[in-house]
Design a protein around this motif. Sequence first.
Motif, mmCIF file in Angstrom:
data_model
loop_
_atom_site.group_PDB
_atom_site.id
_atom_site.type_symbol
_atom_site.label_atom_id
_atom_site.label_comp_id
_atom_site.label_asym_id
_atom_site.label_seq_id
_atom_site.Cartn_x
_atom_site.Cartn_y
_atom_site.Cartn_z
ATOM 1 N N CYS A 8 29.591 37.228 29.118
ATOM 2 C CA CYS A 8 29.758 36.318 30.254
ATOM 3 C C CYS A 8 31.240 36.182 30.597
ATOM 4 O O CYS A 8 31.633 36.262 31.770
ATOM 5 C CB CYS A 8 29.214 34.929 29.937
ATOM 6 S SG CYS A 8 27.594 34.939 29.171
ATOM 7 N N GLY A 25 32.807 39.252 31.960
ATOM 8 C CA GLY A 25 32.209 39.499 33.276
ATOM 9 C C GLY A 25 32.689 38.527 34.337
ATOM 10 O O GLY A 25 32.865 38.894 35.503
ATOM 11 N N ASN A 26 32.903 37.276 33.950
ATOM 12 C CA ASN A 26 33.233 36.236 34.929
ATOM 13 C C ASN A 26 34.722 36.136 35.258
ATOM 14 O O ASN A 26 35.089 35.635 36.311
ATOM 15 C CB ASN A 26 32.775 34.863 34.414
ATOM 16 C CG ASN A 26 31.256 34.738 34.374
ATOM 17 O OD1 ASN A 26 30.562 35.350 35.180
ATOM 18 N ND2 ASN A 26 30.737 33.956 33.442
ATOM 19 N N GLN A 85 37.001 38.057 36.219
ATOM 20 C CA GLN A 85 37.533 38.729 37.409
ATOM 21 C C GLN A 85 37.429 37.866 38.669
ATOM 22 O O GLN A 85 38.151 38.091 39.625
ATOM 23 C CB GLN A 85 36.887 40.099 37.606
ATOM 24 C CG GLN A 85 35.374 40.170 37.478
ATOM 25 C CD GLN A 85 34.625 39.635 38.671
ATOM 26 O OE1 GLN A 85 35.119 39.696 39.796
ATOM 27 N NE2 GLN A 85 33.443 39.090 38.441
ATOM 28 N N GLU A 86 36.537 36.866 38.669
ATOM 29 C CA GLU A 86 36.399 35.974 39.832
ATOM 30 C C GLU A 86 37.689 35.255 40.194
ATOM 31 O O GLU A 86 37.856 34.826 41.336
ATOM 32 C CB GLU A 86 35.366 34.881 39.531
ATOM 33 C CG GLU A 86 33.949 35.329 39.493
ATOM 34 C CD GLU A 86 33.019 34.145 39.194
ATOM 35 O OE1 GLU A 86 33.340 32.996 39.545
ATOM 36 O OE2 GLU A 86 31.974 34.395 38.575
ATOM 37 N N LEU A 87 38.568 35.090 39.209
ATOM 38 C CA LEU A 87 39.795 34.320 39.455
ATOM 39 C C LEU A 87 40.801 35.086 40.295
ATOM 40 O O LEU A 87 41.779 34.510 40.772
ATOM 41 C CB LEU A 87 40.487 33.950 38.134
ATOM 42 C CG LEU A 87 39.668 33.237 37.067
ATOM 43 C CD1 LEU A 87 40.589 32.768 35.953
ATOM 44 C CD2 LEU A 87 38.904 32.059 37.646
ATOM 45 N N PHE A 88 40.584 36.400 40.444
ATOM 46 C CA PHE A 88 41.631 37.232 41.020
ATOM 47 C C PHE A 88 41.226 37.795 42.380
ATOM 48 O O PHE A 88 40.051 37.820 42.738
ATOM 49 C CB PHE A 88 42.009 38.334 40.021
ATOM 50 C CG PHE A 88 42.370 37.746 38.679
ATOM 51 C CD1 PHE A 88 43.539 36.989 38.542
ATOM 52 C CD2 PHE A 88 41.518 37.858 37.593
ATOM 53 C CE1 PHE A 88 43.854 36.380 37.329
ATOM 54 C CE2 PHE A 88 41.830 37.256 36.370
ATOM 55 C CZ PHE A 88 42.998 36.521 36.238
ATOM 56 N N ALA A 89 42.230 38.229 43.110
ATOM 57 C CA ALA A 89 42.000 38.729 44.466
ATOM 58 C C ALA A 89 41.118 39.975 44.418
ATOM 59 O O ALA A 89 41.120 40.717 43.429
ATOM 60 C CB ALA A 89 43.336 39.040 45.134
ATOM 61 N N CYS A 138 42.974 43.506 43.983
ATOM 62 C CA CYS A 138 43.767 43.838 42.792
ATOM 63 C C CYS A 138 43.503 45.282 42.372
ATOM 64 O O CYS A 138 42.380 45.753 42.482
ATOM 65 C CB CYS A 138 43.344 42.954 41.620
ATOM 66 S SG CYS A 138 44.032 41.320 41.659
ATOM 67 N N ASP A 166 31.233 47.301 35.791
ATOM 68 C CA ASP A 166 30.123 46.860 36.650
ATOM 69 C C ASP A 166 30.446 45.549 37.364
ATOM 70 O O ASP A 166 30.083 45.361 38.530
ATOM 71 C CB ASP A 166 28.841 46.693 35.821
ATOM 72 C CG ASP A 166 28.222 48.031 35.432
ATOM 73 O OD1 ASP A 166 28.732 49.078 35.890
ATOM 74 O OD2 ASP A 166 27.243 48.039 34.661
ATOM 75 N N THR A 167 31.104 44.621 36.679
ATOM 76 C CA THR A 167 31.381 43.330 37.316
ATOM 77 C C THR A 167 32.433 43.474 38.414
ATOM 78 O O THR A 167 32.408 42.722 39.396
ATOM 79 C CB THR A 167 31.819 42.276 36.275
ATOM 80 O OG1 THR A 167 32.948 42.748 35.548
ATOM 81 C CG2 THR A 167 30.683 41.976 35.313
ATOM 82 N N MET A 175 30.499 44.918 41.434
ATOM 83 C CA MET A 175 29.759 43.835 42.097
ATOM 84 C C MET A 175 30.669 42.965 42.961
ATOM 85 O O MET A 175 30.243 42.437 43.995
ATOM 86 C CB MET A 175 29.116 42.935 41.037
ATOM 87 C CG MET A 175 27.944 43.576 40.310
ATOM 88 S SD MET A 175 27.537 42.570 38.847
ATOM 89 C CE MET A 175 25.868 43.132 38.492
ATOM 90 N N LEU A 225 45.584 44.424 36.950
ATOM 91 C CA LEU A 225 44.669 43.814 35.978
ATOM 92 C C LEU A 225 44.210 44.920 35.045
ATOM 93 O O LEU A 225 43.651 45.930 35.492
ATOM 94 C CB LEU A 225 43.475 43.197 36.721
ATOM 95 C CG LEU A 225 42.558 42.278 35.927
ATOM 96 C CD1 LEU A 225 43.305 41.056 35.402
ATOM 97 C CD2 LEU A 225 41.384 41.827 36.794
ATOM 98 N N LEU A 266 48.356 41.544 34.433
ATOM 99 C CA LEU A 266 47.661 40.676 33.482
ATOM 100 C C LEU A 266 46.764 41.561 32.626
ATOM 101 O O LEU A 266 46.043 42.429 33.140
ATOM 102 C CB LEU A 266 46.832 39.639 34.231
ATOM 103 C CG LEU A 266 46.148 38.573 33.381
ATOM 104 C CD1 LEU A 266 47.173 37.633 32.747
ATOM 105 C CD2 LEU A 266 45.170 37.773 34.219
ATOM 106 N N ARG A 281 36.798 27.040 37.002
ATOM 107 C CA ARG A 281 35.576 27.847 37.022
ATOM 108 C C ARG A 281 34.604 27.398 35.943
ATOM 109 O O ARG A 281 33.417 27.227 36.186
ATOM 110 C CB ARG A 281 35.910 29.335 36.808
ATOM 111 C CG ARG A 281 34.745 30.217 37.160
ATOM 112 C CD ARG A 281 34.479 31.384 36.258
ATOM 113 N NE ARG A 281 33.195 31.978 36.618
ATOM 114 C CZ ARG A 281 32.050 31.652 36.028
ATOM 115 N NH1 ARG A 281 32.018 30.805 35.022
ATOM 116 N NH2 ARG A 281 30.920 32.197 36.426
#
Lengths: 407, 407
Positions: free
Chosen positions: A110, A113-114, A116-120, A123, A137-138, A141, A178, A210, A285
């Motif tokens: 989790c 997978g999650n 990456q949501e914090l970044f543009a 990237c 995969d994430t 998506m 990243l 990062l 988040r």
Amino acid sequence: MITINEHYLKLQASYLFSDIARRVAAFQEAHPDRQVIRLGIGDVTRALPGACIDALHRAVDEMAVDATFRGYGPEQGYAFLREAIARHDFQARGAEVDPDEIFISDGAKCDTGNIQELFATDCRIAIPDPVYPVYLDTNVMAGRTGEFADGRYQGIVYLDSTRDNSYVPDLPKEKVDLIYLCFPNNPTGSTITREQLQAWVDYAREHRALILFDAAYESFIRDDSLPHSIFEMKGAREVAIEFRSFSKSAGFTGTRCAYTVVPRECTAYTRQGGKQQVHSLWNRRHCTKFNGVSYPVQRAAEAVYSAEGQVQTRELTDYYMGNAALIAQAVQELGFHFVGGRNAPYIWISSERDSWQFFDQLLNEAGVVCTPGAGFGRCGQGYIRLSAFNSRENVVQAMERIRRALT
Amino acid sequence: MITINEHYLKLQASYLFSDIARRVAAFQEAHPDRQVIRLGIGDVTRALPGACIDALHRAVDEMAVDATFRGYGPEQGYAFLREAIARHDFQARGAEVDPDEIFISDGAKCDTGNIQELFATDCRIAIPDPVYPVYLDTNVMAGRTGEFADGRYQGIVYLDSTRDNSYVPDLPKEKVDLIYLCFPNNPTGSTITREQLQAWVDYAREHRALILFDAAYESFIRDDSLPHSIFEMKGAREVAIEFRSFSKSAGFTGTRCAYTVVPRECTAYTRQGGKQQVHSLWNRRHCTKFNGVSYPVQRAAEAVYSAEGQVQTRELTDYYMGNAALIAQAVQELGFHFVGGRNAPYIWISSERDSWQFFDQLLNEAGVVCTPGAGFGRCGQGYIRLSAFNSRENVVQAMERIRRALT
């Protein structure tokens, strides 16, 4: 009209494990008398440590009485667990990590997978090959890649991990923002030295990149010179996030507990170059999309750090590492090039033929299931992964069968 | 340079619960002798049902022995739990839901937060006001809104739930694609009739929209004419997803188990109008970013459906509904307009003044903590929410204190 996130359509169907299951089922049907030994999966097989079992029972008893019942806990995890982790996993090794930089979760899958949501979405992402498929995969998506072509997604910088670089990728020639790293590596079992890891930290500092450091297998490290945490490296607190899990260290794959470390200094940027604290983004988040880990499970994870729990979890990983040593020895005697098995529960074997051909040979001639390396990326073609997660008896028998089949 | 997802910067800092905590702390410091009663939180307070406790202990014992130990389970949840849910929560009420349409998770917050990932970022979103803040915040994070102005995010179609429409929003005049509904509602405690819910389903079918139906509080419904599930409505299987939770029905807020129902017929579309099965999209997301719920917790959830568990969980929700009836009676006697408390554990009270002013009055004059309605949306201004989640003794005393303070 409700329209879908069309990036999902770029995802390649993962046939790896269903293909394996299909071939194993066909073999079993043809040979109902032969017992198949599975060294393919990365799942633990031994009971939870006694200290964790006791802690679970105690916590369940607390939940049975109004006076000690616990409802919602802190989204980030209970202080008792965050403090035990900071002390034992980091401060004891000289790595500066505070309890409030630790976010307890129900799984490293989790978290990795999650995050990456914090970044543009634009990237530039660097991902090792071969590697655990979740990173890739994430990002597919989330729309950070183009289409899949020639075995790879466009727009991703793949970090080849091959025999030529001893399965530790070189710094990228292009600028990336990243970077995913996983050591001890899944699937290769390779490790990274302090000097190599410091070079990645220095790269990230120089390029304001990062690093997402997946250390889910650190408890299998036996060589004292190897780093367990990226935060043992100078300057890492500004440029790295680390993922850890109790899945493999304490047998929690079915119990579910993991954590992510985001130092307060860890920095990302707005498009205009304004500094942003990644800790506060991840905290937001976590609080918005997560409600904390089951209380009894957090007590079980805390018990890993008791004196008893430390002995028991070491015994657990030592058992699997005993299996790994047997596999490595057998593979070496058979003359294969391989890596891993010394500080990781995986052995990555160059079969010098197609991954699936070798898979079929081991299944049909030895009754042993491995994982074809091609399932982990293009650089995995020609390799197979053997896992040390099984009983000693099964491992001994599997290697004896492979020996007989191949000599 | 690693750049952030700048949509996060649009999020309004949630001062609601920290503001409440600050005011309560100040009151306690000024009046150290007075005991504050908290009717603000939406967290359960009573012990887990005995059937769940027994199931947890049994499952923990299984984890203590190699032969019965469980590692990774199916990401979607164990069949034993999915089958029990389908049978008891749906088929028994005449709603057609199959076990493989049920995805077990660790919380309805996660599921209602994550589901939006499946859809295009330019979907037109309809969200009730007032409502649980997760729907809104997760869409802000995903970039489906503009900036925050005049108390609302631009680009969202807010569904006003006010005294004028008895707290059940009207169908939107503009076309929307993704509709969040929550009944029994948090925070208002209002319910939706079969006819009203059917109208939403019909709207969704007509406009090829999708309804996200949050039924986390369905176990508090006592009026037999009300629907528990959107799948009791004709044609809902093509246009609805439903979220359920064991948090409130069985006291699992600290134990963590929930589930989401995605029927196989549920359809979304590519931009070109091609049909896509939402079930397969959610399954892909679930398998890629989630590793299943803790095995002992799934056994505890299964026990909710045992004969013993059914009696015990009904006793649990009846207890809270007894509290709700006492609160509703007291509020009615005081002459306030209110809704809820009959089929929901929340009572939504029109204070006819500023939410925070009324909060302060109840705190200072009665020593009772409520939740100011303004924290749930612009339509919540002027309201407060009282929660039935506390002991009977505390509820009786709280209402007596409020009575004395206000008369």
